[in-house]
Design a protein around this motif. Structure first.
Motif, short mmCIF file in Angstrom:
data_model
loop_
_atom_site.label_atom_id
_atom_site.label_comp_id
_atom_site.label_asym_id
_atom_site.label_seq_id
_atom_site.Cartn_x
_atom_site.Cartn_y
_atom_site.Cartn_z
N PHE A 1 1.13 -1.52 -0.01
CA PHE A 1 -0.12 0.11 -0.02
C PHE A 1 0.92 0.95 0.48
CE2 PHE A 1 1.62 -1.19 4.20
CZ PHE A 1 1.20 0.61 5.00
N LYS A 2 0.36 3.24 -0.23
CA LYS A 2 1.01 3.89 -0.22
C LYS A 2 -0.02 4.59 0.21
CE LYS A 2 3.13 3.42 -4.57
NZ LYS A 2 3.05 4.35 -5.90
N PRO A 3 0.15 5.38 1.77
CA PRO A 3 -0.06 6.70 1.60
C PRO A 3 -0.48 7.38 1.04
CG PRO A 3 1.77 6.27 3.46
CD PRO A 3 1.72 5.27 2.07
N THR A 4 -1.61 8.54 0.89
CA THR A 4 -1.62 9.53 -0.19
C THR A 4 -0.87 10.49 0.71
OG1 THR A 4 -4.02 9.30 0.37
CG2 THR A 4 -3.36 8.13 -1.43
N VAL A 5 -1.28 10.82 2.35
CA VAL A 5 -1.42 11.19 2.86
C VAL A 5 0.16 10.74 3.98
CG1 VAL A 5 -2.98 13.10 3.18
CG2 VAL A 5 -2.90 11.01 4.93
N THR A 6 1.03 11.85 4.43
CA THR A 6 1.90 11.28 5.93
C THR A 6 1.26 11.40 7.09
OG1 THR A 6 3.20 13.20 5.18
CG2 THR A 6 3.73 12.12 6.71
N GLY A 7 1.85 10.50 7.50
CA GLY A 7 0.69 9.87 8.79
C GLY A 7 1.35 8.73 9.66
N LYS A 8 1.01 8.36 9.90
CA LYS A 8 1.21 7.23 11.07
C LYS A 8 0.17 5.63 11.48
CE LYS A 8 -0.11 9.51 15.71
NZ LYS A 8 0.01 9.93 16.68
N ILE A 9 0.75 4.65 11.84
CA ILE A 9 0.02 3.85 11.73
C ILE A 9 0.31 3.71 13.45
CG2 ILE A 9 -0.35 0.67 12.57
CD1 ILE A 9 1.40 1.15 9.81
N ASN A 10 -1.15 2.87 14.13
CA ASN A 10 -1.46 3.14 16.06
C ASN A 10 -1.88 2.38 16.87
OD1 ASN A 10 -0.83 6.55 15.91
ND2 ASN A 10 -3.45 6.59 15.44
N SER A 11 -2.13 1.12 15.26
CA SER A 11 -2.63 0.03 16.21
C SER A 11 -2.52 -1.00 14.75
CB SER A 11 -3.74 -0.02 17.32
OG SER A 11 -5.08 0.27 15.75
N LEU A 12 -2.51 -2.24 15.55
CA LEU A 12 -2.84 -3.82 14.43
C LEU A 12 -3.73 -4.13 14.53
CD1 LEU A 12 1.08 -5.01 15.11
CD2 LEU A 12 0.03 -3.19 13.40
N ILE A 13 -4.53 -4.20 13.94
CA ILE A 13 -5.98 -5.38 13.83
C ILE A 13 -5.40 -6.95 13.25
CG2 ILE A 13 -8.02 -4.90 13.76
CD1 ILE A 13 -7.82 -2.09 13.08
N VAL A 14 -6.15 -7.84 13.71
CA VAL A 14 -6.26 -9.09 13.66
C VAL A 14 -7.55 -10.10 13.50
CG1 VAL A 14 -4.85 -10.61 14.78
CG2 VAL A 14 -4.65 -10.74 12.13
N LYS A 15 -7.38 -10.93 12.77
CA LYS A 15 -9.08 -11.51 13.18
C LYS A 15 -8.48 -13.20 12.56
CE LYS A 15 -13.93 -13.03 12.01
NZ LYS A 15 -15.09 -11.77 11.75
N ILE A 16 -8.53 -13.99 12.60
CA ILE A 16 -7.35 -15.33 11.86
C ILE A 16 -8.63 -16.23 12.83
CG2 ILE A 16 -5.68 -14.84 11.83
CD1 ILE A 16 -4.53 -16.56 13.93
N PRO A 17 -8.59 -17.62 11.94
CA PRO A 17 -9.36 -18.60 12.17
C PRO A 17 -9.81 -19.21 13.33
CG PRO A 17 -9.01 -19.19 10.22
CD PRO A 17 -8.19 -17.48 10.91
N ASP A 18 -7.98 -19.33 13.78
CA ASP A 18 -7.34 -20.29 15.05
C ASP A 18 -7.16 -19.36 16.03
OD1 ASP A 18 -6.92 -22.67 16.14
OD2 ASP A 18 -5.92 -23.41 14.72
N VAL A 19 -6.34 -19.83 17.48
CA VAL A 19 -5.48 -19.12 18.52
C VAL A 19 -4.30 -18.83 18.09
CG1 VAL A 19 -7.49 -19.77 19.63
CG2 VAL A 19 -5.44 -21.29 19.71
N ASN A 20 -3.71 -18.13 18.11
CA ASN A 20 -1.41 -17.75 17.83
C ASN A 20 -0.88 -16.98 19.00
OD1 ASN A 20 0.28 -17.63 17.00
ND2 ASN A 20 0.15 -18.07 15.05
N SER A 21 -1.18 -17.65 20.27
CA SER A 21 -0.05 -16.67 21.01
C SER A 21 1.39 -15.86 20.74
CB SER A 21 0.17 -17.42 22.32
OG SER A 21 1.29 -18.11 22.52
N ALA A 22 1.46 -15.82 19.62
CA ALA A 22 2.54 -15.38 19.17
C ALA A 22 2.28 -14.83 17.09
CB ALA A 22 3.53 -16.51 19.36
N LEU A 23 0.75 -14.29 17.30
CA LEU A 23 0.75 -14.41 16.00
C LEU A 23 1.82 -12.97 15.41
CD1 LEU A 23 -0.65 -14.56 13.00
CD2 LEU A 23 -2.03 -12.91 13.89
N ARG A 24 2.66 -13.11 14.00
CA ARG A 24 3.96 -11.76 13.75
C ARG A 24 3.37 -11.28 12.44
NH1 ARG A 24 8.32 -14.48 12.84
NH2 ARG A 24 7.75 -14.41 10.48
N ILE A 25 3.49 -9.55 12.99
CA ILE A 25 2.79 -8.59 12.05
C ILE A 25 4.10 -8.24 11.74
CG2 ILE A 25 1.17 -7.13 11.41
CD1 ILE A 25 -1.15 -8.55 13.28
#
Length: 197
Positions: free
Chosen positions: A66-90
């Motif tokens: 992706f490309k941001p069309t404006v200067t900005g920042k990522i504040n949080s990560l969001i994930v939804k997967i169909p299984d549990v994972n105690s160490a999901l790496r993003i």
């Protein structure tokens, strides 16, 4: 002399009043709303039409560029997967150099429940291309009902999605995805973006 003192006093008061009023006239800095580009990406691609849970199907590094069309920042990560994972790496990558900017681990304690993790903000540069990936053997496979391809780029607010890709990996490896696909999206992984200027 008394007149001169009066004039100087009035002059001082008026200068003070002008400087105070100019301070008060400064507008408050603009605070932009956070944006999650995933829904607009799914709608724009048509991949919101069909979803299938895939579990324990080999580990891959997968996600979208992706490309941001404006200067900005990522504040949080969001994930939804169909299984549990105690160490999901993003991971957030510099797409041009294929180098890691930042990796975070998210604890997914319940399958098919959206998890959000607030992080130390990651600044993003306007018009620079990034890649946003997850390392997992579980995902929600999203396609169009007729299986046809999406056309990139896809505008999702102030984020322009430029493609989707994956690569076979291991839990210990972080490998830049090079296998581009336009007939599906595997996820769900996204972020909250906030314009800063």
């Amino acid at each position: 002399m008394k007149t001169l003192k009066t004039i100087l006093t009035l002059f001082t008061i008026s200068i003070f009043a002008i400087s105070c009023s100019s301070d008060d006239d400064k507008p408050d800095p603009v605070k932009y709303n956070e944006e999650n580009p995933l829904d607009a990406y799914m709608a724009g691609s048509g991949f919101s039409q069909k979803a299938v849970d895939v579990k324990n199907s080999g580990i891959y590094e997968y996600g979208f560029s992706f490309k941001p069309t404006v200067t900005g920042k990522i504040n949080s990560l969001i994930v939804k997967i169909p299984d549990v994972n105690s160490a999901l790496r993003i991971t957030l990558w510099d797409a041009a150099t294929k180098t890691v900017i930042k990796s975070e681990t998210v604890n997914v304690t319940t399958a098919n429940v959206t998890v959000e993790k607030t992080i130390t903000a990651i600044p993003l540069t306007k018009d620079k291309e990034y890649f946003f990936t997850v390392n997992s053997d579980d995902w929600i496979n999203r396609t169009k009902t007729d299986g046809s391809a999406a056309t990139y780029p896809i505008v999702a607010g102030n984020i322009t999605i430029t493609g989707y890709a994956y690569i076979s990996s291991t839990a210990a490896e972080t490998i830049f995805p090079t296998n581009a696909r336009n007939t599906y999206y595997a996820g769900d992984v996204t972020f909250k973006f906030q314009q800063t200027e």
